[in-house]
Enzyme design. Structure first.
Site, PDB file in Angstrom:
ATOM      1  N   ASP A 101      -1.924  -1.552  -4.234  1.00  0.00           N
ATOM      2  CA  ASP A 101      -2.345  -0.195  -4.574  1.00  0.00           C
ATOM      3  C   ASP A 101      -1.109   0.687  -4.590  1.00  0.00           C
ATOM      4  O   ASP A 101      -0.578   1.048  -3.538  1.00  0.00           O
ATOM      5  CB  ASP A 101      -3.364   0.283  -3.530  1.00  0.00           C
ATOM      6  CG  ASP A 101      -3.798   1.727  -3.743  1.00  0.00           C
ATOM      7  OD1 ASP A 101      -3.389   2.334  -4.751  1.00  0.00           O
ATOM      8  OD2 ASP A 101      -4.554   2.236  -2.899  1.00  0.00           O
TER       9      ASP A 101
ATOM     10  N   ASP B  33     -14.024   1.393  -2.757  1.00  0.00           N
ATOM     11  CA  ASP B  33     -13.798   2.337  -3.850  1.00  0.00           C
ATOM     12  C   ASP B  33     -12.808   1.779  -4.864  1.00  0.00           C
ATOM     13  O   ASP B  33     -12.695   2.303  -5.973  1.00  0.00           O
ATOM     14  CB  ASP B  33     -13.348   3.706  -3.328  1.00  0.00           C
ATOM     15  CG  ASP B  33     -12.149   3.648  -2.392  1.00  0.00           C
ATOM     16  OD1 ASP B  33     -11.776   2.552  -1.947  1.00  0.00           O
ATOM     17  OD2 ASP B  33     -11.592   4.726  -2.094  1.00  0.00           O
ATOM     18  N   HIS B  34     -12.094   0.722  -4.480  1.00  0.00           N
ATOM     19  CA  HIS B  34     -11.263  -0.053  -5.406  1.00  0.00           C
ATOM     20  C   HIS B  34     -12.007  -1.332  -5.793  1.00  0.00           C
ATOM     21  O   HIS B  34     -12.910  -1.779  -5.080  1.00  0.00           O
ATOM     22  CB  HIS B  34      -9.942  -0.457  -4.759  1.00  0.00           C
ATOM     23  CG  HIS B  34      -9.046   0.684  -4.411  1.00  0.00           C
ATOM     24  ND1 HIS B  34      -7.892   0.962  -5.099  1.00  0.00           N
ATOM     25  CD2 HIS B  34      -9.130   1.608  -3.416  1.00  0.00           C
ATOM     26  CE1 HIS B  34      -7.299   2.012  -4.554  1.00  0.00           C
ATOM     27  NE2 HIS B  34      -8.030   2.425  -3.531  1.00  0.00           N
TER      28      HIS B  34
ATOM     29  N   TYR C  73       0.867  -1.170   0.000  1.00  0.00           N
ATOM     30  CA  TYR C  73       0.000   0.000   0.000  1.00  0.00           C
ATOM     31  C   TYR C  73       0.904   1.220   0.000  1.00  0.00           C
ATOM     32  O   TYR C  73       1.458   1.604   1.019  1.00  0.00           O
ATOM     33  CB  TYR C  73      -0.948  -0.003   1.193  1.00  0.00           C
ATOM     34  CG  TYR C  73      -1.804   1.246   1.267  1.00  0.00           C
ATOM     35  CD1 TYR C  73      -2.495   1.697   0.146  1.00  0.00           C
ATOM     36  CD2 TYR C  73      -1.917   1.975   2.434  1.00  0.00           C
ATOM     37  CE1 TYR C  73      -3.268   2.844   0.197  1.00  0.00           C
ATOM     38  CE2 TYR C  73      -2.690   3.113   2.502  1.00  0.00           C
ATOM     39  CZ  TYR C  73      -3.365   3.550   1.373  1.00  0.00           C
ATOM     40  OH  TYR C  73      -4.117   4.696   1.424  1.00  0.00           O
TER      41      TYR C  73
END
Length: 306
Positions: free
Chosen positions: A192, A293-294, A133
């Site tokens: 991400d 949201d991902h 991340y």
């Protein structure tokens, strides 16, 4: 072998939206998670399903947190120095400490307690799988114009922090990839990255050229991590000319409904593993519900060696 990566943006919220059912239906061999954002004691019942879970919750309450879920207990676990937690599917709510770390590249120890990175050696395939991340960052000071920002200007502090992270992580990534090769393993970085690489990776790329995540220096950094000899962007290899497929959409302004998204979630694989990628999909919703949201990025890799 099916491997999925997903920023779940809070495991309690995503479970309420059906994440547990999605896990069962997708039947992945490996799942890598980012932004789990939950202390171990607050995890929902059955948070990680029937998987062996390796979890670094980080030291910032309600922030970050990465996990790797595998069918079998991993052969080895490595972090940047944080104590990692491991869980077997038949262990109820009990967790144990585990893992270790190798030699760290200069600058990376600063982020060890933030719950941003974790890697495991799979027990049943010669792969090292990592989850990352990467900090979202911000704008450099000269782009922070009053009235054009949702957040208060910070003089470029978040931007500088992200650039420092990128510099340190580039050294650590090369070290991890080479160490995997020395162990006779392919290497796969998932997660991400909070960077969209090319114009194909942002729906409104013209408007986004002065936005964090699509700044020229961020895109140049990602350029330098990729090559036919080091790491390959697996989804882009399979879909070289497609717009997207996007993996993140703002909750605001109907972005999801219009598919004005960003592709910032990746599988970056060493060349031998990249050649084994057969299909890649982005699961936009599950039974009509957005899990986060991902969206999960799911790749099927063929068995055997190339």
């Amino acid at each position: 072998m099916r491997i999925a990566s997903v920023n779940i943006n809070g495991i309690r919220a995503t479970h309420r939206r059906g994440f547990g059912e999605w896990m069962v239906s997708r039947d992945c061999d490996v799942l890598t998670l980012q932004e789990v954002r939950c202390a171990v004691g607050d995890l929902p019942e059955g948070a990680f399903g029937d998987y062996h879970a390796t979890y670094d919750p980080g030291g910032i309450p309600g922030r970050n947190g990465v996990a790797i879920l595998t069918r079998r207990a991993p052969a080895a676990v490595r972090t940047w120095g944080a104590e990692v937690l491991v869980h077997a599917p038949d262990a109820g709510r009990s967790w144990a400490a585990g893992g270790g770390h190798g030699t760290l590249a200069r600058g990376i120890a600063r982020y060890a307690a933030e719950g941003r990175y974790l890697e495991v050696d799979l027990a049943d395939e010669p792969f090292t799988v990592a989850t990352l991340y990467l900090p979202k960052g911000g704008l450099p000071a000269h782009l922070q114009l009053a009235g054009r920002m949702r957040e208060a200007p910070d003089g470029g502090a978040k931007y500088e922090r992200k650039m420092h992270f990128l510099d340190a992580f580039a050294r650590q990534l090369a070290r991890s990839r080479k160490a995997a090769r020395a162990r006779g393993r392919e290497f796969l970085l998932t997660g991400d990255l909070n960077i969209a690489h090319t114009r194909l990776d942002v729906a409104n790329w013209r408007r986004s050229q002065q936005a964090e995540g699509f700044l020229p220096e961020e895109r140049d950094w990602l350029d330098r991590q990729l090559s036919p000899r080091t790491l390959v962007d697996v989804v882009r290899r399979l879909y070289p000319h497609a717009e997207g497929p996007y993996s993140w959409w703002s909750w605001l302004g109907g972005a999801y409904e219009r598919d004005t998204g960003w592709r910032i979630d990746y599988h970056l694989a060493t060349p031998g593993l990249a050649r084994r990628a057969v299909t890649a999909e982005v699961d936009r919703d599950y039974r009509g519900v957005r899990l986060s949201d991902h969206a999960p990025v799911v790749v099927d890799y063929a068995a055997g060696r190339n």
